[in-house]
Design an enzyme around this catalytic site. Sequence first.
Site, PDB file in Angstrom:
ATOM      1  N   LYS A 237      24.854 -50.036 -47.483  1.00 59.50           N
ATOM      2  CA  LYS A 237      25.693 -50.659 -46.447  1.00 59.50           C
ATOM      3  C   LYS A 237      27.174 -50.328 -46.605  1.00 59.50           C
ATOM      4  CE  LYS A 237      22.913 -54.432 -44.733  1.00 59.50           C
ATOM      5  NZ  LYS A 237      21.692 -54.403 -45.585  1.00 59.50           N
TER       6      LYS A 237
ATOM      7  N   GLU B  79      29.286 -60.528 -38.997  1.00 58.09           N
ATOM      8  CA  GLU B  79      28.222 -61.521 -39.077  1.00 58.09           C
ATOM      9  C   GLU B  79      27.296 -61.058 -40.180  1.00 58.09           C
ATOM     10  OE1 GLU B  79      27.868 -59.016 -36.919  1.00 58.09           O
ATOM     11  OE2 GLU B  79      25.872 -58.336 -37.517  1.00 58.09           O
TER      12      GLU B  79
ATOM     13  N   SER C  56      16.970 -47.625 -50.433  1.00 57.65           N
ATOM     14  CA  SER C  56      18.190 -48.144 -49.805  1.00 57.65           C
ATOM     15  C   SER C  56      19.005 -49.076 -50.704  1.00 57.65           C
ATOM     16  CB  SER C  56      17.842 -48.853 -48.497  1.00 57.65           C
ATOM     17  OG  SER C  56      16.888 -49.875 -48.724  1.00 57.65           O
TER      18      SER C  56
HETATM   19  C1  PLP Z   1      20.419 -54.457 -45.132  1.00 58.29           C
HETATM   20  C2  PLP Z   1      19.463 -53.671 -45.891  1.00 58.29           C
HETATM   21  C3  PLP Z   1      18.423 -52.951 -45.255  1.00 58.29           C
HETATM   22  C4  PLP Z   1      18.159 -53.037 -43.777  1.00 58.29           C
HETATM   23  O1  PLP Z   1      19.190 -52.593 -42.959  1.00 58.29           O
HETATM   24  P1  PLP Z   1      19.110 -51.215 -42.185  1.00 58.29           P
HETATM   25  O2  PLP Z   1      20.266 -51.262 -41.253  1.00 58.29           O
HETATM   26  O3  PLP Z   1      17.805 -51.151 -41.495  1.00 58.29           O
HETATM   27  O4  PLP Z   1      19.247 -50.143 -43.198  1.00 58.29           O
HETATM   28  C5  PLP Z   1      17.591 -52.159 -46.034  1.00 58.29           C
HETATM   29  N1  PLP Z   1      17.734 -52.085 -47.369  1.00 58.29           N
HETATM   30  C6  PLP Z   1      18.711 -52.766 -48.018  1.00 58.29           C
HETATM   31  C7  PLP Z   1      18.798 -52.633 -49.499  1.00 58.29           C
HETATM   32  C8  PLP Z   1      19.590 -53.578 -47.311  1.00 58.29           C
HETATM   33  O5  PLP Z   1      20.533 -54.255 -47.975  1.00 58.29           O
END
Ligand code: PLP
Length: 395
Positions: free
Chosen positions: A91, A113, A379
Amino acid sequence: MNTNYNSDEKGYYGSFGGAFIPEMLYPNVEELRRNYLKISQEPEFKKEFHSLLKQYVGRPTPLYLAKRLSEKYNTKIYLKREDLCHTGAHKINNTIGQILLAKRLGKQRIIAETGAGQHGVATATVCALMGLQCIVYMGEVDIERQAPNIARMKMLGAEVRPVSSGSRTLKDATNEAIRDWISNPEATFYIIGSVVGPHPYPDMVARFQSIISEEMQLQLMEQENRQNPDYVIACVGGGSNAAGAFYHFLENEDVKLIAAEAAGKGIDSGESAATSALGKIGIIHGSKTLLMQTDDGQITEPYSISAGLDYPGIGPMHAHLFESKRAEFLSITDDQAMQAGIELAQLEGIIPAIESAHALAVLECKKFRPEDIVIINLSGRGDKDLNTYINYFKL
Ligand SMILES: *Cc1c(COP(=O)(O)O)cnc(C)c1O
């Protein structure tokens, strides 16, 4: 056939996207639309963006060949290690980009938000970095569920404003943030955390996150002497990590794209967040997209064990990738994700975010060939999910 998977000038991905906003918001969104490409393509902007990604976020993140995982599934699996980014997830790539834009537009006040609090933390982080005021709207229910992230935001100097309307969760926090933006149009920049919202947000966020697939191509060239994998797999909440991981492969149909959605307790359980399976066309957050809703168009409360996938829609890019079948969408249950999470921990010594574990769970659902190269976008890291892991596995 239309092989363009990026947005057109009006922010449409096929029939999805656009900017469905109240008239009072028009000047703010229009200011951003007119400037986002121009500013983000200036050499000075790019230099500062890439320097922060390198020196502050810790990029490039490794593309790691997971040997024991590969052995188990009899295919070649690489993990793109977004979990190693500063603050523990992808993010921050986006919030760095947006705060640099905000500064160049002369904004002094940042609003956001947040649902799970992850985007709130990423926003509070870059506001501290740049010395800008930060206000984060968050539903009261989410505040109760996500205490450590509230503490993080406060420690970083942000103000967390509880939202007590509606179901007191993410969509209500979003409404409050939009209300704030309408009331404070001049000095305020609204940082959105995924590839959602009115045009130009989905395109802007996808471009900031596209660093992920840009690095994948360079790293795969280095390690495999080829630029393109056979598969890229990512989880989809709103869709920003997937958009970043897919971005530079969108036009190359030899690269198969797989999106993992949260099925929660099962698609038909009534407790799910699998938007492609359950959603219908609707408008959320200023964008026309697929959305989980009742027959009369009320947004339904989504459910997933992972807070970050607990979103009732998907970004318009993903709605288009789903409709055009450019990406395959798989629904992964809580149980499948939790098993995949503990498996990665014990095979590779990496504790993934439960969101990312949804992408890992695709390995159990789909057969890959031994000669395939499969990249999974990891992610985020699982530290934030430790309590959920503890309760689930009785650790
Ligand atoms: C917020 C988050 C997501 C989901 O958000 P996307 O916009 O779909 O990427 C996925 N993995 C992690 C670790 C997150 O913090």
